[in-house]
Structures are given as C-alpha cells and as structure tokens.
Design a protein around this motif. Structure first.
Motif, mmCIF file in Angstrom:
data_model
loop_
_atom_site.group_PDB
_atom_site.id
_atom_site.type_symbol
_atom_site.label_atom_id
_atom_site.label_comp_id
_atom_site.label_asym_id
_atom_site.label_seq_id
_atom_site.Cartn_x
_atom_site.Cartn_y
_atom_site.Cartn_z
ATOM 1 N N ARG A 38 0.512 -1.072 0.117
ATOM 2 C CA ARG A 38 0.372 -0.304 0.225
ATOM 3 C C ARG A 38 0.835 1.560 -0.111
ATOM 4 O O ARG A 38 1.977 0.948 0.958
ATOM 5 C CB ARG A 38 -0.919 -0.297 0.888
ATOM 6 C CG ARG A 38 -1.287 1.195 1.505
ATOM 7 C CD ARG A 38 -2.436 1.267 3.050
ATOM 8 N NE ARG A 38 -3.455 2.299 3.065
ATOM 9 C CZ ARG A 38 -3.639 3.396 3.982
ATOM 10 N NH1 ARG A 38 -2.124 4.008 3.649
ATOM 11 N NH2 ARG A 38 -4.645 4.140 3.746
ATOM 12 N N ALA A 72 1.196 5.134 0.926
ATOM 13 C CA ALA A 72 0.310 6.466 1.271
ATOM 14 C C ALA A 72 -0.897 6.684 0.946
ATOM 15 O O ALA A 72 -1.801 6.569 2.437
ATOM 16 C CB ALA A 72 1.545 7.426 2.657
ATOM 17 N N TYR A 73 -0.875 6.512 0.268
ATOM 18 C CA TYR A 73 -2.266 7.073 0.348
ATOM 19 C C TYR A 73 -3.012 6.171 -0.395
ATOM 20 O O TYR A 73 -4.704 6.880 -0.972
ATOM 21 C CB TYR A 73 -2.411 8.168 -1.032
ATOM 22 C CG TYR A 73 -1.096 9.339 -1.074
ATOM 23 C CD1 TYR A 73 -0.739 10.425 0.454
ATOM 24 C CD2 TYR A 73 -0.368 10.155 -2.142
ATOM 25 C CE1 TYR A 73 -0.025 11.389 0.352
ATOM 26 C CE2 TYR A 73 1.174 10.791 -1.357
ATOM 27 C CZ TYR A 73 0.906 11.319 -0.513
ATOM 28 O OH TYR A 73 1.514 12.104 0.072
ATOM 29 N N GLY A 74 -2.343 5.235 0.023
ATOM 30 C CA GLY A 74 -3.603 4.430 -0.088
ATOM 31 C C GLY A 74 -3.860 3.371 -1.669
ATOM 32 O O GLY A 74 -4.752 2.607 -2.578
ATOM 33 N N GLY A 75 -2.549 3.870 -2.627
ATOM 34 C CA GLY A 75 -2.589 3.248 -3.943
ATOM 35 C C GLY A 75 -1.504 2.159 -3.933
ATOM 36 O O GLY A 75 -1.404 1.432 -3.024
ATOM 37 N N ILE A 76 -1.052 1.269 -4.809
ATOM 38 C CA ILE A 76 -0.446 0.464 -4.613
ATOM 39 C C ILE A 76 1.303 0.726 -5.463
ATOM 40 O O ILE A 76 1.559 1.251 -6.626
ATOM 41 C CB ILE A 76 -1.214 -0.146 -6.029
ATOM 42 C CG1 ILE A 76 -2.399 -1.398 -5.487
ATOM 43 C CG2 ILE A 76 -0.381 -1.993 -5.797
ATOM 44 C CD1 ILE A 76 -3.664 -1.835 -6.466
ATOM 45 N N VAL A 91 -12.201 -0.103 3.400
ATOM 46 C CA VAL A 91 -12.237 1.800 4.366
ATOM 47 C C VAL A 91 -10.529 1.527 4.524
ATOM 48 O O VAL A 91 -10.066 3.245 4.727
ATOM 49 C CB VAL A 91 -12.511 0.803 5.827
ATOM 50 C CG1 VAL A 91 -12.177 1.765 7.252
ATOM 51 C CG2 VAL A 91 -14.294 0.583 5.884
ATOM 52 N N ALA A 92 -9.827 0.249 5.033
ATOM 53 C CA ALA A 92 -8.622 0.882 4.686
ATOM 54 C C ALA A 92 -7.292 1.083 3.777
ATOM 55 O O ALA A 92 -6.194 1.255 3.877
ATOM 56 C CB ALA A 92 -7.246 -0.660 5.383
ATOM 57 N N ARG A 93 -7.807 1.042 2.332
ATOM 58 C CA ARG A 93 -7.525 1.385 1.347
ATOM 59 C C ARG A 93 -6.064 0.492 0.903
ATOM 60 O O ARG A 93 -4.978 1.383 0.448
ATOM 61 C CB ARG A 93 -7.406 3.015 0.781
ATOM 62 C CG ARG A 93 -8.309 3.628 0.335
ATOM 63 C CD ARG A 93 -8.748 4.679 0.475
ATOM 64 N NE ARG A 93 -8.475 5.564 1.626
ATOM 65 C CZ ARG A 93 -7.280 6.369 1.732
ATOM 66 N NH1 ARG A 93 -6.161 7.024 0.995
ATOM 67 N NH2 ARG A 93 -7.692 6.804 3.029
ATOM 68 N N ASP A 94 -5.928 -0.686 1.638
ATOM 69 C CA ASP A 94 -4.773 -1.450 1.582
ATOM 70 C C ASP A 94 -5.275 -2.699 0.461
ATOM 71 O O ASP A 94 -5.230 -3.509 0.246
ATOM 72 C CB ASP A 94 -4.197 -1.955 2.458
ATOM 73 C CG ASP A 94 -3.577 -2.436 2.809
ATOM 74 O OD1 ASP A 94 -2.893 -2.759 1.306
ATOM 75 O OD2 ASP A 94 -2.654 -2.562 3.404
#
Lengths: 279, 608
Positions: free
Chosen positions: A37, A39-43, A244-247
């Motif tokens: 992940r 820091a902003y929830g991207g990959i 939610v966690a954007r992970d």
C-alpha cells in the motif's frame, strides 16, 4: 461445416468474455497482491510475499476459521431444511403444481437481498414482529437481533434455494422403483432414507453444498446487518481492505487465500459429483 | 395422503413461511402509515404516490431495469450458445473449459468485484453503464449455461439425428429442432440472469460510475435514514410484476388459451414499463449535464431542480456512503464527475495526489458568505481546491427517560447500560473516543502505536456491553428502542430528535471530533465551468439555508444561518454552543497509520 467447428463457434464468444472479464482480472489481482500500500492508498508495485505472510497471522487465520464455520453451518442447515422440501415436491406433490412450487422457492430473489435483510431486522428486533407475537402468547421478549444466531438465520435464508433446486433436480432423476423395491422387501423408513434415498441424492447434495458453501464463505451483509458487525468474517475483512483501509494489495492477498479455500472445497465435492455423473 | 406424508407437507409449509415472512413484512410496511417501520399505524397508499415523485429512486429503478434487460439478453445468448456447444461436442481440454465456466460461480463476489475494478482501470474504461453491464453479463453467463445444460442433458438426440438424416445442416437443425426444444430452459436461464442482475449490490458498487446508480446502490445509500416505506413499495411492485410474468408463463406452459395469459403478462409488463413512461429520459440529447457524486441525504431534489432550471442543465446524481468509496473511484482515474463531496481528510489525500481541479475563486463570489472559521484550514490552505459544504460533530444521542442525563464518553462503558449501547462501526471514531478517554493528552488524530494499542484495550473492555456496531442507520436503531445510547453524527441525530422528543444529543465533556465535508471539482471533470456554477449556487444564502433545513446538517454559511428559523438556528445538535466548538477536533488523514487503525479495529471486532 462440421459439428466440431459449429461447437467451437458457439463456445468462443462466451469463453472469450469469461477469459477477459474473469481470468485477466485475477492475474492483475495476483500482481497487486505482491505489491504494498502507498501512503495514499494506492499500490506500490514492489513484489514480495509480505501480504501473504500477514494473511497467515493468527488474527486473520481466526477470521478464516470463523468464516469456514459459518459456511459449514449454513450448508448443513440448508441441507436439513431443503432436503425434505425437495423430496416433498419431487414425490408428494401432483405434477401440475411442481413448477409453481419451484418458482415460489426462487421468487423472493426478485427483491433486493438488502431489503429482505432489513425486513428480517423488523422481524427480529427487540420490539419486532416475532417478539410481539411471543409477548401476545405470554413469552418474554428476547434479544434476537445482533448475535451469531441472527447471522445464521440471514445466511440460511439467503442460500436456501441454491440448495433446494439441485436437490430437486437429482431427486427427479431418481429411479422410484428402487424405493418401492426397498419398501416391498421390508426396509424401515429410516433405513430406506439412509441406504437408498440419501446415497442416490448425493449428487444433488454435493452440488447444493458447493453452491451454498462458497458464497457463504464470502458473506458480509448478513454479519454486518443482522450480526451487528460484532464478528468479522472474511467477506467483511476483504471488503474493509478495499473500502476502508484502502489496502488493495492486502485485500488482494486475502482474496487469493479465500479463492484457494474455495478450490479446496470444490475439489472435495468433485468426487461425489463425478460419481454422480456415472449413475 | 398418509400421515407421514402430511408431516412432510407441514414441514415444507413452514419452510415456505420462513422464505416469505420477510416478504410479507416488507409488503405490509409499504402500506403502513408510520415512517419508522416499527409499528402498524394504519393503511395508506401514500408511499406508492411518494415513490412516483421520488425522481432518484425512479431513475435508479430505470437504470436497474435497463442493466438487467441488456445483460440478460447478452448473457442468455452467450450462455445458451455455450451450453449448445457443450452438448454438441466433447472438447479436448474439457476440464480447463469447464473450470473457466465454473469461475463466476465459485469465485466469491467480493473477489470478482475488486478484480474487475483493476481490469477496468488497466483498460482505462470509464466506469459507468457499460462497465456495469459488462460485469453483469460476465457473472450471469455461467448460470445460464448451467440451467440450459441441465435441460440438454436429458435430451432425446434422435430428433436431431433425424433432422440431419433428412438433410438439414447443423445450423438448421440447431435453429428448428434443438432451440425450440430447450426454450423453457432458456427462459428459466434468462429469468435467473435477470434476478441476479437486478439484485446485485457488491459487484455493481465497485464498477458503477456516472449515471449507473442501480436500485440496490440507491437502496444501500438510503439505508442511512432507515429503509423507507418507499423502498418497500418499489420492492413490492417489482415482486408483483415478476409474479405476474411468471404466472403468465406458467399458464402458457399448461396450455391455457393465449387471452387468459395476456392479462397477467400485460399487467406485469406495464408495471415494468411504468418507470420509463413516468420519469421520461435522463437527459435530452445535446443538453448539458452536471455529474454530481455526493453522500446520500446530502441535497434535496427540489434544490437540484432550482439549479437545473436556472442553468438549463440536467443534474445527474450518484451516491456513495464512504470517503473511501469516493477515493477509490477518483484514484482509479476512470470516473467522470464534475462535483464531488469529500470530507476534509479526503480532500487532503486527493490534493496530495493532484486529483482535484484548482478552483477559480473569482467565479465563487458567494464564498464571502462562509464563516471564516471554516476557511483556510490545513487540509486546503486558501481554499484553492474545495469549499466547505456541511459540518457536524460526533457525539452521543440517548433516550433520556431510560438513562438520565449524560455528559461523558464514560457512560458508554457503564455496565448498567449493558446491551443498550451502539458504537459507530468506524475505526477512527471508536479508537478516537478511546484515545480521548485515556487522559494522556491523546487527540483523535494520534498515530503513536502504544497509545493506539491502549485505546484498543479500552474498546475490548467495552465490547461485552455493546449491542451493535453501526455507522449507517444508527439513529434508526436508537429510535426503534433497540439501544438507549448511541455514538453517531449530529445531523442524523438532529432528525431523530425531531421524531422523538425523548432523544437528547450531547458532545461529551472530554471532547470529540468533528468533520467538514467539502465540495470540490475532480481533475479531468468534463465540465469544470458548470462545476464552479454549482459550487457558487450552493453558497447562496437562501439556497444554503434551504439545504440546511432539509438535511439538518450544520451549514458553514453565516448568512444562511441568519435566515434559518430559531428552532434550527439554536438547535443544540445542529449548531452547538461555542464551548462545544472549543473541545472538538477535526479528523485528519493519519497516513500509514490507517493500516494500524484498521488492524486494531479488526482485533476489537473479531474478539469474542
């Protein structure tokens, strides 16, 4: 034009659709599960198996176990409820009513599952319909909602037809003469059930079990709405990684572990299914 | 029938009752005068009339029917063809092909959903009707194949062979012999595909975009205010339409005369066509469209109608129920919205990724009406990217006749309220108040692992007392009497207080968090000029006051507040006194600690 070329022409459009919309995304998903992940929830596409290692931590293994338990219980209960109903339709109901009764099994599915879950909330809540009826008969009011039993009710409710229909299909094909012969030869009803009816409907049981067990593994609406979100199941866990966690990488890894579980379950059901085709 | 047989029949009857109990309940509630769906208060058709006037629900119904119809046609054709192929020929690599067709049935929905999002993003396919239809076709095909193959399995091949012997080619045989014989199975497959499509929530919610809010998505986002009787009404109508069509099919199959079947078929089709006749098309060709992506219950249709009339445009509304859903859509980069409504921390995340369109403040003169306390905040210095829209606090709403006065978060840990406590299902909010209670000076934006672990322990202690975690319709659970104390957001509680005077709202003395939802224009918006016009429109004092009146969240617009009736202007939940404002803290993005928050919250929720 040969029959084989015709068959290929008929098959290709559907097969291609499924390849592009199911197989390709799974490959993308696997790639994502190796990343991490941002820091902003991207990959971040830096490959490692860290997400799989995390998925196997006790916290998450416990959640997997809980989901398998719920799916198994749901499957068992669906079988216990659906088998007698399917038998009744197959052998006790006049031919002309059968299709109507089968359709009635599926009809509730034309309303949103969510709306039906909310109807269950109205039925089960402290000041709900079930308690109102109970109180009228002098019973105390129970806290029926927001517990594991409510989750199970919701799951069984949602999956029941998927068990009943394949059971019915396998009973339709059953050779009645075997049952009659057993009865003529003096076998008790229990023995006829155990030694004739159940083994002969095994293909339907296996097919129904697969169709119920698998979706139940990924259940997340019933646990949230009827269970009060007090227990986490894999479905909720995966959903919260994406939503939610954007992970997404961890969510993808969890999905693959879940898919692996599914394949194990299907492989387990393969043997009775294959045996069934031989009948 | 013998005694054992009737026992079996009774059992079957009970199972059917189990299946239909919720259906009866929702049908009954659609005729109930009471809005809060707990008690029967008399018979009414009012909800059906309201349904016809609810443009959003009708639009969602139309979208659902279109998606279901188109995807059913495609998946039935593709699936039937594939089933015939399996019937005609035993393929080499049969196992691999079988596995391919089993995928949609055996892969859990949530996995399908998330992987399709990755695919559409990789193909840079715009999320919208097309992606929804593609997804629905994909997951329905296999079910059609299963149903049609089952029929073909018991098929008398001699008929086909006879046709071939008489000189018909393979296609002619297929068309004139095989297809007519499996017509009932094809119909059954199509009905199943239709049902799957019209009920799908999980996959659709991931792949939907502009103008593709289907009925289940609409329902899910409306759930925040409780399932309204309108939703029950639309469900009842859909069920009625389906039943009529099935009845017609059943009569036809039994060989009844066509005119007997025509009545139910016609009525069923009329019910399904109704939404298209009443609502009219979404937008006339060439008409300008503003695509708005916003929280449910955040703007009234009347307000949107005023904007449409003034600018001669059509506003397309799609709804979401979490900032994360919004972030996911904008980060995937294939959703085309003109205006979105992120909370402050989501603005910060979007800003850092440069996903927002810089605002031209000269086009926003009405920004002058906004209270400076809400401007120039750390998440958006100088308001270069967003304007404040609504704000609200997190607090406790309680049934005062049961609990007495409440002024502390500690009330949610009191054993005497065991089983009567509701907490938000939200890692930030729950860990946030546990941090506030720990008395070590931790705020709601703490990222220190030790402090967070202590907060988690506190939540574990509380868990046996909690009845339910819920961040959707928590106000309804309180109204229904299932709980006496609920943690939640002020706007929804303000509406609950209007319904039941026994409910009181407090922002506890230890402090709390507040949120600030903003309007912004995403980068790549098709029509940023119209987006600016909309932003300026909602900041007009009269319009901002109207929005606050209808939605009951707190407006940051000073001029608008002056226009509000006293009951709302001085409402303790909507506009709390200054001392409350001094003890609330804005929720900020916690970066990498988001994963820790999620993990700790998972630990709390999965604890026994």
């Amino acid at each position: 034009m040969t029959a084989r070329r015709q068959a290929l022409l008929l098959l290709v459009p559907a097969a291609l659709t499924l390849f592009v919309l199911f197989v390709l995304p799974q490959a993308l998903m696997f790639e994502a599960s190796l990343g991490r992940r941002s820091a902003y929830g991207g990959i971040v596409h830096e490959w490692s198996f860290a997400n799989y290692a995390r998925a196997l931590e006790p916290l998450y293994l416990g959640i997997f176990a809980r989901s398998v338990g719920l799916a198994a219980l749901t499957t068992g209960l669906c079988l216990a409820l659906a088998w007698p109903v399917a038998w009744w339709i197959a052998f006790r109901v006049p031919q002309r009513h059968k299709s109507a009764l089968l359709v009635l099994l599926v009809l509730p599915f034309w309303t949103s599952f969510l709306v039906r879950m909310y109807a269950w909330i109205v039925l089960l809540r402290t000041e709900g319909v079930v308690n109102a009826v109970g109180v009228a008969f002098g019973l105390p009011a129970f806290d029926l909602l927001y517990n594991d039993l409510a989750v199970l009710i919701g799951q069984v409710y949602g999956e029941l037809p998927f068990m009943a229909l394949p059971l019915y299909a396998s009973m339709e094909k059953l050779d009645r003469r075997l049952l009659e012969a057993a009865a003529d030869l003096g076998a008790s009803p229990l023995r006829r059930l155990r030694e004739i009816a159940l083994p002969l409907t095994l293909p339907g049981i296996a097919a129904g079990a697969v169709l119920v067990f698998i979706p139940s593994l990924g259940a997340y609406l019933a646990p949230d709405l009827l269970g009060g979100a007090k227990g986490v199941y894999v479905g909720n866990l995966v959903q919260s990684q994406f939503a939610v966690a954007r992970d997404a990488p961890f969510g993808a890894a969890l999905s693959f572990v879940l898919a692996l579980l599914v394949f194990v379950a299907v492989a387990a059901a393969r043997r009775p299914l294959a045996a069934a085709r031989g009948l | 029938m013998n005694r054992r047989g009737s026992g079996l029949g009774l059992f079957a009857l009970l199972v059917y009752l189990f299946l239909y109990a919720p259906i009866l309940v929702l049908a009954a509630l659609s005729f109930n005068e009471s809005r809060s769906s707990a008690l029967w208060e008399g018979f009414t058709f009012a909800w059906y009339l309201k349904l016809l006037q609810n443009a959003q629900v009708m639009q969602a119904l139309r979208t659902s029917l279109i998606v279901a119809f188109v995807s059913t046609v495609f998946s039935t054709v593709l699936g039937t063809a594939a089933a015939l192929a399996f019937h005609r020929h035993r393929f080499r690599r049969g196992a691999a092909i079988e596995a391919l067709f089993a995928l949609p049935i055996v892969v859990p929905e949530i996995v399908i959903a998330s992987s399709m999002v990755l695919l559409f993003a990789a193909l840079s396919l715009r999320l919208g009707l097309l992606t929804v239809v593609l997804a629905h076709v994909a997951f329905s095909i296999s079910y059609v194949v299963v149903v049609v193959r089952a029929r073909l399995a018991g098929f008398d091949r001699t008929l086909e062979e006879a046709a071939m012997d008489l000189g018909a080619g393979p296609w002619r045989t297929l068309w004139t012999v095989t297809l007519p014989l499996c017509a009932p199975a094809i119909l059954a497959g199509a009905l199943l595909a239709f049902a799957l499509s019209i009920d799908d929530y999980v996959i659709t919610s991931f792949v939907a975009g502009v103008g593709s809010t289907t009925l289940p998505l609409q329902i899910y986002s409306m759930v925040r205010s409780g399932v309204s009787p309108e939703i029950n009404a639309v469900s009842t109508l859909l069920l009625l339409a389906t039943s009529l069509l099935l009845l017609a099919a059943h009569l036809l199959e039994r060989g009844k005369p066509a005119r007997l079947c025509a009545a139910p078929a016609g009525l069923g089709l009329a019910l399904l066509a109704g939404p298209f006749l009443i609502g009219g098309p979404a937008a006339a060709a060439g008409e300008k469209v503003l695509n708005l992506y916003i929280w449910s219950n955040y703007i009234a249709p009347e307000t949107l109608a005023k904007f449409e009339a003034r600018h001669g445009v059509k506003v397309n509304v799609d709804l979401y129920d979490s900032n994360e859903a919004l972030l996911a859509k904008l980060q995937a980069g294939n959703a085309n919205y003109d205006v979105v409504c992120p909370s402050n921390y989501a603005v910060a995340i979007l800003a850092r990724q440069e996903l927002l369109h810089p605002l031209d403040l000269t086009a926003l003169p009405n920004l002058a009406h906004v209270d400076p306390a809400f401007l120039d905040r750390p998440h958006d210095p100088g308001n270069r990217l967003s304007i404040p829209y609504f704000w609200g606090t997190t607090g406790i709403a309680y049934r005062k006749s049961r609990t007495g006065p409440i002024d502390s978060w500690a009330a949610l840990w009191e054993p005497r309220f065991k089983g009567r406590i509701l907490m938000l299902d939200d890692a930030r909010e729950t860990l946030g108040i546990a941090l506030l209670l720990s008395r070590d000076g931790h705020g709601v934006n703490e990222t220190d692992e030790r402090a967070l672990r202590q907060a988690k322990e506190l939540l574990l202690v509380q868990k046996p007392l909690v009845r339910t975690y819920n961040s959707a319709d928590f106000d309804q659970v309180l109204l229904a009497g299932d709980v006496w104390l609920a943690q939640g957001w002020s706007g929804q509680f303000a509406r609950a207080m209007d319904e039941d005077p026994d409910i009181e709202y407090v922002v506890p003395k230890e402090g709390s968090s507040f949120f600030l939802d903003s309007l912004a224009i995403p980068r790549g918006a098709p029509n940023p000029a119209l987006g600016h016009a909309f932003l300026d429109f909602v900041m007009e004092p009269e319009i901002a006051a109207e929005i606050c009146m209808t939605m009951r969240y707190s407006t940051p617009n000073r001029a608008a507040r002056a226009l509000l009736p006293a009951a709302i202007r001085d409402h303790p939940a909507i506009f709390p006194p200054p001392d409350v404002m001094n003890r609330v803290e804005l929720l900020e993005d916690v970066g990498d600690a988001t994963v820790l928050y999620d993990r700790l919250w998972t630990e709390v929720k999965s604890a026994r």
